[in-house]
Scaffold this motif. Sequence first.
Motif, PDB file in Angstrom:
ATOM      1  N   ARG A   1      55.330  34.174  35.793  1.00  0.00           N
ATOM      2  CA  ARG A   1      54.711  34.946  36.874  1.00  0.00           C
ATOM      3  C   ARG A   1      54.458  34.028  38.070  1.00  0.00           C
ATOM      4  O   ARG A   1      53.816  32.987  37.954  1.00  0.00           O
ATOM      5  CB  ARG A   1      53.390  35.543  36.378  1.00  0.00           C
ATOM      6  CG  ARG A   1      52.712  36.455  37.377  1.00  0.00           C
ATOM      7  CD  ARG A   1      53.326  37.841  37.394  1.00  0.00           C
ATOM      8  NE  ARG A   1      52.527  38.734  38.229  1.00  0.00           N
ATOM      9  CZ  ARG A   1      52.731  38.918  39.534  1.00  0.00           C
ATOM     10  NH1 ARG A   1      53.701  38.271  40.152  1.00  0.00           N
ATOM     11  NH2 ARG A   1      51.981  39.763  40.202  1.00  0.00           N
TER      12      ARG A   1
ATOM     13  N   SER B   1      50.105  25.181  35.287  1.00  0.00           N
ATOM     14  CA  SER B   1      50.848  25.831  36.359  1.00  0.00           C
ATOM     15  C   SER B   1      51.472  24.762  37.242  1.00  0.00           C
ATOM     16  O   SER B   1      51.082  23.595  37.188  1.00  0.00           O
ATOM     17  CB  SER B   1      49.904  26.688  37.219  1.00  0.00           C
ATOM     18  OG  SER B   1      48.984  25.861  37.931  1.00  0.00           O
TER      19      SER B   1
ATOM     20  N   GLU C   1      46.088  37.690  35.944  1.00  0.00           N
ATOM     21  CA  GLU C   1      47.417  37.605  35.350  1.00  0.00           C
ATOM     22  C   GLU C   1      47.401  36.624  34.178  1.00  0.00           C
ATOM     23  O   GLU C   1      46.631  35.660  34.161  1.00  0.00           O
ATOM     24  CB  GLU C   1      48.440  37.137  36.383  1.00  0.00           C
ATOM     25  CG  GLU C   1      48.561  38.039  37.598  1.00  0.00           C
ATOM     26  CD  GLU C   1      49.359  39.297  37.312  1.00  0.00           C
ATOM     27  OE1 GLU C   1      49.948  39.392  36.210  1.00  0.00           O
ATOM     28  OE2 GLU C   1      49.395  40.186  38.182  1.00  0.00           O
ATOM     29  N   ALA C   2      48.275  36.867  33.193  1.00  0.00           N
ATOM     30  CA  ALA C   2      48.389  35.993  32.031  1.00  0.00           C
ATOM     31  C   ALA C   2      49.658  35.175  32.120  1.00  0.00           C
ATOM     32  O   ALA C   2      50.694  35.649  32.604  1.00  0.00           O
ATOM     33  CB  ALA C   2      48.392  36.814  30.743  1.00  0.00           C
TER      34      ALA C   2
ATOM     35  N   ILE D   1      52.506  33.972  41.434  1.00  0.00           N
ATOM     36  CA  ILE D   1      51.387  34.687  42.040  1.00  0.00           C
ATOM     37  C   ILE D   1      51.175  34.174  43.462  1.00  0.00           C
ATOM     38  O   ILE D   1      50.785  33.020  43.667  1.00  0.00           O
ATOM     39  CB  ILE D   1      50.110  34.503  41.204  1.00  0.00           C
ATOM     40  CG1 ILE D   1      50.370  34.947  39.753  1.00  0.00           C
ATOM     41  CG2 ILE D   1      48.954  35.268  41.808  1.00  0.00           C
ATOM     42  CD1 ILE D   1      49.258  34.604  38.793  1.00  0.00           C
TER      43      ILE D   1
ATOM     44  N   ALA E   1      45.116  32.056  32.390  1.00  0.00           N
ATOM     45  CA  ALA E   1      44.955  33.242  33.236  1.00  0.00           C
ATOM     46  C   ALA E   1      44.583  32.830  34.648  1.00  0.00           C
ATOM     47  O   ALA E   1      43.859  31.853  34.858  1.00  0.00           O
ATOM     48  CB  ALA E   1      43.880  34.155  32.661  1.00  0.00           C
ATOM     49  N   TYR E   2      45.093  33.614  35.622  1.00  0.00           N
ATOM     50  CA  TYR E   2      44.777  33.366  37.023  1.00  0.00           C
ATOM     51  C   TYR E   2      44.835  34.689  37.772  1.00  0.00           C
ATOM     52  O   TYR E   2      45.846  35.406  37.695  1.00  0.00           O
ATOM     53  CB  TYR E   2      45.769  32.362  37.624  1.00  0.00           C
ATOM     54  CG  TYR E   2      45.499  32.024  39.077  1.00  0.00           C
ATOM     55  CD1 TYR E   2      44.427  31.226  39.433  1.00  0.00           C
ATOM     56  CD2 TYR E   2      46.334  32.515  40.076  1.00  0.00           C
ATOM     57  CE1 TYR E   2      44.175  30.910  40.761  1.00  0.00           C
ATOM     58  CE2 TYR E   2      46.091  32.203  41.419  1.00  0.00           C
ATOM     59  CZ  TYR E   2      45.006  31.402  41.750  1.00  0.00           C
ATOM     60  OH  TYR E   2      44.757  31.104  43.064  1.00  0.00           O
ATOM     61  N   ARG E   3      43.725  35.039  38.444  1.00  0.00           N
ATOM     62  CA  ARG E   3      43.636  36.268  39.235  1.00  0.00           C
ATOM     63  C   ARG E   3      44.093  37.500  38.444  1.00  0.00           C
ATOM     64  O   ARG E   3      44.841  38.342  38.915  1.00  0.00           O
ATOM     65  CB  ARG E   3      44.445  36.121  40.523  1.00  0.00           C
ATOM     66  CG  ARG E   3      43.774  35.181  41.528  1.00  0.00           C
ATOM     67  CD  ARG E   3      44.604  34.897  42.746  1.00  0.00           C
ATOM     68  NE  ARG E   3      45.224  36.092  43.314  1.00  0.00           N
ATOM     69  CZ  ARG E   3      46.097  36.082  44.314  1.00  0.00           C
ATOM     70  NH1 ARG E   3      46.466  34.922  44.849  1.00  0.00           N
ATOM     71  NH2 ARG E   3      46.598  37.194  44.774  1.00  0.00           N
TER      72      ARG E   3
END
Length: 284
Positions: free
Chosen positions: A146, A178, A165-166, A148, A161-163
């Motif tokens: 993902r 990341s 999202e997984a 982002i 997880a961030y904002r």
Amino acid sequence: MRPVQRLHSAYRDDIGDLVTRRPVPGPGLDRVGAFLFLNHHGPQTYPPHNRGLPFGPHPHRGFETVTFILEGELAHTDSAGHESIIREGGVQWMTAGSGLVHAEISPDGFKRTGGPLEILQLWVNLPARLKMCAPRYVGVQADAIRAIPGEGATVHLVSGAYRGEAGAIESLTGVFLSWVEIAAGGRVTFEGLRGRDVFLYGARGAIEVGGTLVPAFTLAELGEGDAVTIEAHEPALFLFGHAEPIDEPVVAHGPFVMNSVAEIHQAYADYQAGIFGVAEIVRG
């Protein structure tokens, strides 16, 4: 906000014709908590009919390797039966656990044609309860990770997880990993960091953290706090992660990371006895 306490420049440690820089371990920095080791290979361009990467079959036990392919491609095979070729923007996550033999080499196609190559490999510790877990491997291509977008920055979310999202890969120990591409004038903030081991390495371009400039090929050792904001005045790329501290002894020797010298000796004995198995070389 977490301040920068010290900067650690990666030192050159080329492996044959492979350009290699290593910020950790190095002078003044043995590890960053659960994050044990980082090799930055490249950036460089291989000519046609090259020999490719030199990482033939070798063993590991007691930790995980996470490999970010920024440019080029990388073939993986191991004695647990996993095999893949991961290309630009993809990630290979291997849990060595109780032990295996793996190889990380260039596919035949890359050796024939050559091309650009840049790879980051990070070693992540495992707690004692997981050091002898079953080996695991997950290889994901770029389109499964993902991306982002934000304020001039794109977070490529590998795990955690961030904002809302997984990440594409579920870490056994809740590690967040990341890499971030950031444009000139961009900024990105990561929160929820209190009590976590935080890893921040500038791979391309210069970034700014709390008023401190972090050049390319530099690891920023951060102080305590719950959040960190990274800004850029030029296009840049950096690796960012955080993990739960592992409050246990760390004994590392060669390809093994355990909790005691006796466990290191046992790892060598098991490898020499053939318990780790054999990794076949991937072609393609």
